[in-house]
Structure formats: C-alpha cells, structure tokens
Scaffold this motif. Structure first.
Motif: not given
Length: 214
Positions: A6, A26-27, A30, A33-38, A142, A149
């Motif tokens: 994180n 980006a994948a 994510r 850290n699945p909570q990341i803001e991109i 997205d 992912e």
C-alpha cells in the motif's frame, strides 16, 4: 497469490489514446494495491499531489526522454517494464522476475518502442474508441485495464505454481535418493521439466513417474 503493498496510493498516466504498456502498468499497480487511485491527465496541474507518474513526465517510470533506459540485451524499457523492474518481486517469486520480464514484459515494451506489435499489444489497442464510436477514452482504458489485470493474475498464478512445483520436486528428489530405483516419483502431475533439468545432479535419475492426468 500476490503480495499487497500500500505504499503507492496514487498514480498518474497520460490521457487520450492508450497502449499496452500504460494499460499493463496500471494493471500491475492495481494488483499490488487494489485501492490505488490512477488518474489520467493532459496537463501537469491535473496530477494529484504525491502521485507516481508512469508513461509521462520523464521520470523513473517514463521512457520518452532522449536518455531513456535500455536493458542489457538491447530491448528498450517502456512504462510497464520500468514498473516491473521495481515491483515485479511483489507478485511473483524472486527467481522468476527476470524470466517473466523476458517472456511477457519485453515484447510489450518493444512494441511500444516501435517494434512489430504483438497480438496482445494489438488487442489492447483495439479498446481505444474508434472515430465513429461514442465511447470515451477513460472508460475504455478502464475496460482494458480490467482485462490486463485478469491476464496478469493468471500469469502470476502460473509462476506461483512453478514455485510450488520446484519445492515439491525438491522433496521428491530427496525421497527418491533413498529408493532402490533410479526414478523421481511424484504423487501427481506438475510441471517438472525446469525444476529437474536445472540441477545437474538429477542426471542420475532415469525416470520421472507420476499419475496420468487423462
């Protein structure tokens, strides 16, 4: 299985047309850290405070500057490869980081730097909206990242399985050393070739025996 990290909570890349290197970059972030803001940006003033930049900005994770980094084998880095270099060890066992770079990451990086596009590179590019479609680039980005992912998760699971196979085969070799027959006996099928042939000492065994999968 992946290792959560994180420390990177926000990242930014370029808006508009996207390619496989920024999509897979980006994948990867994510998954880490699945909570990341991109955020996808057009201008410097749109970059969130403290964001890690990739594929823009001429920083650590960009490759558009004249002195962009090149691997020892001559393959130029793109954003995906630069991110993988620093964070790949978080998602696959350490001994497979370089192998995954060579087999999966480098073809994407090479295509982004002008080499012939691979099928996966073309598939990601096809997510960009066509001129006669109403879709916007961000929503299509997205969608492409979601696909990337899924691909990476299965790739990482494969390398985790290879690590488990190495451990199981090592134990089977130890057990076989005390047996009266020159064979390594496995209790089920697993990808054994790399693990067995990597150790010259295993040349003493004539057979690998395991239950059929058919």
């Amino acid at each position: 299985m992946t290792t959560a990290n994180n420390t990177i909570t926000v990242a930014a890349t370029h808006a508009g047309v996207f390619h496989a290197d920024d999509v897979f970059g980006a994948a990867l972030l994510r998954i880490i850290n699945p909570q990341i803001e991109i955020k996808r940006v057009y201008r410097q003033d749109q970059v969130p405070t403290g964001a890690v930049l990739f594929d823009i900005g001429c920083g650590r994770y960009d490759h558009h500057q004249p002195n962009a980094e090149v691997r020892p084998n001559g393959t130029k880095y793109a954003a995906f490869g630069l991110l993988w270099r620093d964070f790949g060890h978080l998602v696959v066992p350490e001994q497979f980081v370089a192998q995954f770079d060579e087999q999966f990451v480098q073809p994407i990086d090479a295509a982004d730097n002008g080499a012939a596009p691979t099928p996966i590179y073309q598939a990601v590019a096809a997510f960009n909206p066509n001129w006669d479609e109403a879709g916007d680039f961000n929503s299509q980005f997205d969608r492409a990242v979601m696909l990337a992912e899924s691909i990476l998760e299965r790739q990482f699971a494969l390398y985790q399985a290879k690590d488990h196979a190495e451990q199981a085969i090592s134990a089977a070799v130890d057990n076989s050393l005390t047996a009266a027959y020159p064979a390594i006996v496995l209790d089920r099928f697993m990808p054994w070739q790399e693990a067995v042939f990597a150790n010259p000492d295993n040349a003493k065994f004539n057979y690998i025996v395991y239950p059929a999968v058919r």
